[in-house]
Design a protein around this motif. Structure first.
Motif, PDB file in Angstrom:
ATOM      1  N   LEU A  91       0.935  -1.168   0.053  1.00 59.44           N
ATOM      2  CA  LEU A  91      -0.076  -0.008   0.202  1.00 59.44           C
ATOM      3  C   LEU A  91       0.751   1.292  -0.093  1.00 59.44           C
ATOM      4  O   LEU A  91       1.145   1.656   1.260  1.00 59.44           O
ATOM      5  CB  LEU A  91      -0.748  -0.074   1.328  1.00 59.44           C
ATOM      6  CG  LEU A  91      -2.380   0.726   0.983  1.00 59.44           C
ATOM      7  CD1 LEU A  91      -3.446   0.106   1.930  1.00 59.44           C
ATOM      8  CD2 LEU A  91      -2.018   2.195   1.135  1.00 59.44           C
ATOM      9  N   ASP A  92       1.261   1.751  -0.918  1.00 57.04           N
ATOM     10  CA  ASP A  92       2.037   2.723  -1.562  1.00 57.04           C
ATOM     11  C   ASP A  92       1.657   3.889  -2.181  1.00 57.04           C
ATOM     12  O   ASP A  92       2.378   4.648  -2.756  1.00 57.04           O
ATOM     13  CB  ASP A  92       3.512   2.279  -2.021  1.00 57.04           C
ATOM     14  CG  ASP A  92       3.406   1.617  -3.130  1.00 57.04           C
ATOM     15  OD1 ASP A  92       2.234   1.579  -3.586  1.00 57.04           O
ATOM     16  OD2 ASP A  92       4.236   0.838  -3.586  1.00 57.04           O
ATOM     17  N   ALA A  93       0.297   3.793  -2.420  1.00 51.76           N
ATOM     18  CA  ALA A  93      -0.476   4.941  -3.681  1.00 51.76           C
ATOM     19  C   ALA A  93       0.078   4.875  -4.937  1.00 51.76           C
ATOM     20  O   ALA A  93      -0.061   5.615  -5.691  1.00 51.76           O
ATOM     21  CB  ALA A  93      -0.195   6.472  -2.923  1.00 51.76           C
ATOM     22  N   SER A  94       0.784   3.673  -5.270  1.00 53.47           N
ATOM     23  CA  SER A  94       1.196   3.429  -6.735  1.00 53.47           C
ATOM     24  C   SER A  94       0.012   3.258  -7.581  1.00 53.47           C
ATOM     25  O   SER A  94       0.132   3.711  -8.789  1.00 53.47           O
ATOM     26  CB  SER A  94       2.106   2.423  -7.017  1.00 53.47           C
ATOM     27  OG  SER A  94       1.575   1.019  -6.351  1.00 53.47           O
ATOM     28  N   ILE A  95      -1.112   3.118  -7.008  1.00 53.43           N
ATOM     29  CA  ILE A  95      -2.570   3.002  -7.689  1.00 53.43           C
ATOM     30  C   ILE A  95      -2.720   4.331  -8.546  1.00 53.43           C
ATOM     31  O   ILE A  95      -3.330   4.103  -9.676  1.00 53.43           O
ATOM     32  CB  ILE A  95      -3.819   2.794  -6.854  1.00 53.43           C
ATOM     33  CG1 ILE A  95      -4.733   2.279  -7.420  1.00 53.43           C
ATOM     34  CG2 ILE A  95      -4.026   3.926  -5.983  1.00 53.43           C
ATOM     35  CD1 ILE A  95      -4.825   1.131  -8.074  1.00 53.43           C
ATOM     36  N   ASN A  96      -2.186   5.499  -7.929  1.00 55.81           N
ATOM     37  CA  ASN A  96      -2.444   6.599  -8.772  1.00 55.81           C
ATOM     38  C   ASN A  96      -1.790   6.344 -10.192  1.00 55.81           C
ATOM     39  O   ASN A  96      -2.134   7.403 -11.152  1.00 55.81           O
ATOM     40  CB  ASN A  96      -1.786   7.577  -8.138  1.00 55.81           C
ATOM     41  CG  ASN A  96      -2.589   8.045  -6.731  1.00 55.81           C
ATOM     42  OD1 ASN A  96      -3.766   8.296  -6.808  1.00 55.81           O
ATOM     43  ND2 ASN A  96      -2.074   8.001  -5.624  1.00 55.81           N
ATOM     44  N   TYR A  97      -0.750   5.668 -10.373  1.00 51.48           N
ATOM     45  CA  TYR A  97      -0.184   5.514 -11.911  1.00 51.48           C
ATOM     46  C   TYR A  97      -0.824   4.255 -12.517  1.00 51.48           C
ATOM     47  O   TYR A  97      -0.282   3.827 -13.537  1.00 51.48           O
ATOM     48  CB  TYR A  97       1.021   5.674 -11.611  1.00 51.48           C
ATOM     49  CG  TYR A  97       1.538   6.713 -10.601  1.00 51.48           C
ATOM     50  CD1 TYR A  97       1.707   8.059 -11.026  1.00 51.48           C
ATOM     51  CD2 TYR A  97       2.189   6.416  -9.536  1.00 51.48           C
ATOM     52  CE1 TYR A  97       2.240   8.910 -10.124  1.00 51.48           C
ATOM     53  CE2 TYR A  97       2.840   7.350  -8.454  1.00 51.48           C
ATOM     54  CZ  TYR A  97       2.641   8.647  -8.934  1.00 51.48           C
ATOM     55  OH  TYR A  97       3.059   9.684  -8.064  1.00 51.48           O
ATOM     56  N   GLU A  98      -1.721   3.710 -11.908  1.00 48.32           N
ATOM     57  CA  GLU A  98      -2.071   2.411 -12.523  1.00 48.32           C
ATOM     58  C   GLU A  98      -3.532   2.159 -12.901  1.00 48.32           C
ATOM     59  O   GLU A  98      -3.961   1.236 -13.268  1.00 48.32           O
ATOM     60  CB  GLU A  98      -1.646   1.409 -11.393  1.00 48.32           C
ATOM     61  CG  GLU A  98      -0.373   1.073 -10.897  1.00 48.32           C
ATOM     62  CD  GLU A  98      -0.320   0.482  -9.514  1.00 48.32           C
ATOM     63  OE1 GLU A  98       0.792   0.329  -9.113  1.00 48.32           O
ATOM     64  OE2 GLU A  98      -1.102   0.104  -9.048  1.00 48.32           O
ATOM     65  N   LEU A  99      -4.074   3.395 -12.883  1.00 47.32           N
ATOM     66  CA  LEU A  99      -5.724   3.271 -13.181  1.00 47.32           C
ATOM     67  C   LEU A  99      -5.799   2.983 -14.766  1.00 47.32           C
ATOM     68  O   LEU A  99      -7.166   2.775 -15.275  1.00 47.32           O
ATOM     69  CB  LEU A  99      -6.535   4.506 -12.942  1.00 47.32           C
ATOM     70  CG  LEU A  99      -6.309   4.826 -11.465  1.00 47.32           C
ATOM     71  CD1 LEU A  99      -7.234   6.053 -11.079  1.00 47.32           C
ATOM     72  CD2 LEU A  99      -6.912   3.712 -10.577  1.00 47.32           C
TER      73      LEU A  99
END
Length: 563
Positions: A91-99
Motif C-alpha cells: 500500500l504505497d499509492a502507486s495506484i495513482n499511476y495504475e488506473l
C-alpha cells in the motif's frame, strides 16, 4: 487526570484515554494530523469524510455503489502490488499511476482518486490517506473498527500488476494472494471481506453484467449480496444457495471467480466465518494486515487513537500589530450528552522572561476560552460514542515577558468531578522558541488566472525579535495534491527585511517573501530563521489561510492569579 464517566464500556474505556496512556506526547505532528483525519475527517481543504459517512451512496441513484465499497476496493488494488517475499510494493499509492490497467477499471476508482486528491500533506502520505479511507469505509458500513497506523511511503511510479481478475483460474488467484502474504484459507476469507460491499457494474464488466437492452450508457449493478452493510450476508447467502453474486451465479463459468475461491476447500472456511462475530473478527485481522502491507524498511506508527484533550494550532502570532498567543483544546464527551452549561475552559501560561519566568514568583497568567466550536466527526468517532467540542484561545502577550509553557483546566462546576488538567502528561506544553514568529495575518494569498492557467501567489511574513541578527530567513513550501506529480512540489524562498511595508512592532522586525504555485490547494509552509547557530522553525502552516482567513476568535482578557 481525565474525568471518568459511567455508562457503556466503550465510553468508559474512551474516557480514560488521555495522552499518557496512549504513549503520545505533544507535539507529534504526524500523529496529530492522522488523528484529525481519522476522527474529524477534515483538513484545511475541507471535510473529506462526509461523502463516506453512514455507508451512503455517492448519489441517490440505486445504480451507484456505496462510496465505502469504492474506497475499500481502491485500497486493496493499491496493496495488491505487494511482494511479501522481496518486501516490495504494497500500500504505497502507486495506484495513482495504475488506473489505465484493465485490473483497475471502473468509475469508482477515478472518483476515489478525486476524493483523496486534496488530503495528503507534509505529515500524511497519499498512501496513508488510502489506508485511512478504507478504515473509515469499513466502519461507516458497520464493519469492524480496524486499528489504523500511519507512516506509509508513497511510490513515485506504477508497481507490478497484482490484482486477480475474474477470468483467471484458481491457481493464479492463489499465487497472487500468496505473493501478497495470504495463504489459501486467508484468500477465501479476504475475498469475502472485500465482497461484503460493492457490486459488479455493467459499464466495467459487460461480459459479466450485461447493460439493460445492451445500452452501454445505462449502467446496471449486480451486488455481491442483498445488503449494503459490512456484514456476513455475503457468506450466508452463498452457503444457503440464495446468493445473486454475479461472480458465483454467472452463466459463464469462466468468470465465476468467487465460486472457485469460496468452494476451494469444500466450504470449510466459509462455514467458519458464517456467524456475525466470526466474520467481523476475521475481517478485522485480515484487512488490518492488508492495509499494513508495506515495503522492507518502512516502520508504521503506533496505533492512532482518539485523543481526549487534544491541543492544536498553538503558537505565537500577530494581531493588530501586537504579539498574541493562540491555541485550541479539543474535548471529548459522551455522544448524545450536552457539555455542562457551566463548563469553564481555562488556559494557563508562564512567562519566558523576567522575575516571573517559568512562574518563579508563584503566579500564573490565565484566560478563559473566547470561542467554542463543534468539529466535524467521522462515523468512527460516532461508533466510539463520542462527540467533540473545540475551545479556542487568543490572548495578548507582553513581548518583554513572552511565554515559556502552557496548560489547560476544564471545570464542569460539578462537585462529583474535580476540574481536569491537561498538561502534556505532567510535562506542560512548551513553547520551543519565540525568536521567530509567523505573522500570518500580515501575509496574503492571491488567485491568478492567466493564459488558461490558474495559480496562487503567496506572500509570507515573519517577525524576528529586534536585536537578533539572523544568518538566514526563509520559507520552504510543500504540496502533494497534484497526483500526477512525483515527487510532490517543493521549494524554498529567501525572505528579506521589509521595514517599509511592515514597520517594526512590539519588539519585532518583519521579513517577507513571495512564491507562486500552479493549481495546487494543499500547500503548507515552514518558516525558518538561523539565529545564533540554531534553526528556529514554525512548522506546517496552511498557506491558503495566509491573511487570517480562518476561525475568527475574540481576544480573551488576561488575569494573573496564584499558581
Amino acid at each position: 487526570m481525565a474525568r471518568q464517566f459511567s455508562g457503556s464500556l466503550v465510553w468508559a474505556i474512551l474516557a480514560a484515554l488521555v495522552p499518557r496512556s496512549l504513549g503520545y506526547q505533544w507535539p507529534s505532528p504526524r500523529y496529530e494530523a492522522l488523528e484529525a483525519l481519522l476522527y474529524e475527517g477534515s483538513t484545511a481543504s475541507g471535510d473529506f469524510a462526509t461523502v463516506v459517512n453512514d455507508c451512503k451512496r455517492r448519489t441517490e441513484n440505486p445504480q451507484k455503489s456505496t462510496v465505502a465499497a469504492e474506497w475499500l476496493r481502491f485500497a486493496y488494488h493499491d496493496s495488491a502490488t505487494f511482494d511479501a517475499e522481496r518486501g516490495l510494493g504494497g500500500l504505497d499509492a502507486s495506484i495513482n499511476y495504475e488506473l489505465n490497467r484493465p485490473e483497475n477499471i471502473g468509475e469508482g476508482m477515478t472518483l476515489t482518486r478525486r476524493d483523496y486528491q486534496f488530503i495528503s500533506g507534509k505529515y500524511v502520505s497519499r498512501a496513508d490517506v488510502i489506508a485511512l479511507g478504507a478504515t473509515l469505509a469499513v466502519a461507516s458500513c458497520g464493519g469492524p473498527i480496524i486499528p489504523f497506523r500511519g507512516g506509509r511511503v508513497d511510490a513515485s511510479q506504477a508497481g507490478p500488476p497484482g490484482v486477480p481478475e475474474p477470468h483467471q483460474d484458481l491457481a493464479t488467484h492463489r499465487e497472487k494472494f500468496r505473493l501478497q502474504g495470504f495463504n489459501p484459507t486467508e484468500m477465501i476469507a479476504l475475498v469475502a471481506c472485500g465482497h461484503t460491499l460493492g457490486a459488479v457494474r455493467s459499464a466495467d464488466f459487460p461480459n459479466i453484467v450485461p447493460p439493460p437492452n445492451n445500452t452501454v450508457d445505462l449502467p446496471r449493478l449486480e451486488h455481491f449480496d442483498s445488503t449494503v452493510a459490512f456484514d456476513n450476508t455475503v457468506v450466508t447467502e452463498y452457503l444457503d444457495g440464495t446468493t445473486q453474486n454475479p461472480l458465483i451465479v454467472d452463466g459463464n463459468a469462466t468468470v465465476r471467480s468467487d465460486l472457485r475461491i469460496f468452494s476451494s476447500d469444500n466450504n470449510i472456511t466459509m462455514r467458519s466465518i458464517s456467524s456475525p462475530d466470526s466474520f467481523q473478527s476475521t475481517c478485522k485481522v485480515l484487512l488490518e494486515r492488508m492495509l499494513n502491507s508495506v515495503g522492507t524498511g518502512i516502520t508504521l506508527t503506533e496505533e492512532i487513537k482518539l485523543l481526549d484533550g487534544k491541543v492544536s494550532d498553538a503558537q505565537l502570532t500577530f494581531e493588530d500589530n501586537a504579539l498574541f498567543f493562540k491555541a485550541n483544546l479539543r474535548l471529548s464527551d459522551r455522544l448524545g450528552t450536552t457539555p455542562p452549561e457551566g463548563r469553564t475552559v481555562r488556559l494557563y501560561w508562564c512567562d519566558r522572561y523576567g522575575d516571573a519566568a517559568d512562574c518563579a514568583t508563584g503566579t500564573v497568567n490565565t484566560a478563559i476560552s473566547g470561542l467554542k466550536t463543534i468539529p466535524s466527526a467521522t462515523t468512527l468517532t460516532k461508533r466510539l460514542e463520542t462527540s467533540l467540542t473545540r475551545h479556542h484561545f487568543l490572548v495578548p502577550v507582553d513581548s518583554s515577558r513572552s511565554i515559556s509553557k502552557f496548560w489547560f483546566e476544564v471545570d464542569d462546576s460539578n462537585k462529583l468531578n474535580p476540574p481536569r488538567i491537561y498538561d502534556n502528561a505532567g510535562e506542560k506544553y512548551k513553547v520551543a522558541q519565540d525568536s521567530l514568529v509567523h505573522a500570518n495575518t500580515l501575509g496574503n494569498v492571491k488567485f491568478v488566472f492567466s493564459n488558461g492557467t490558474s495559480s496562487r501567489e503567496y506572500r509570507v511574513v515573519v517577525g524576528i525579535r529586534e536585536g537578533l541578527s539572523p544568518s538566514s530567513v526563509y520559507t520552504s513550501f510543500y504540496d502533494s495534491t497534484d497526483l500526477n506529480a512525483a515527487p510532490p512540489t517543493r521549494g524554498t524562498v529567501n525572505m528579506k527585511l521589509d521595514s517599509t511595508t511592515f514597520p517594526s512592532s512590539d519588539g519585532f522586525a518583519f521579513y517577507s517573501g513571495n512564491f507562486a504555485v500552479t493549481a495546487l490547494t494543499g500547500t503548507s509552509i515552514d518558516v525558518h530563521a538561523g539565529i545564533n547557530g540554531v534553526d528556529c522553525t514554525v512548522d506546517n502552516q496552511v498557506a491558503t489561510r495566509l491573511g487570517g482567513n480562518g476561525v475568527q476568535v475574540p481576544h480573551s482578557a488576561v488575569e494573573i492569579v496564584p499558581l
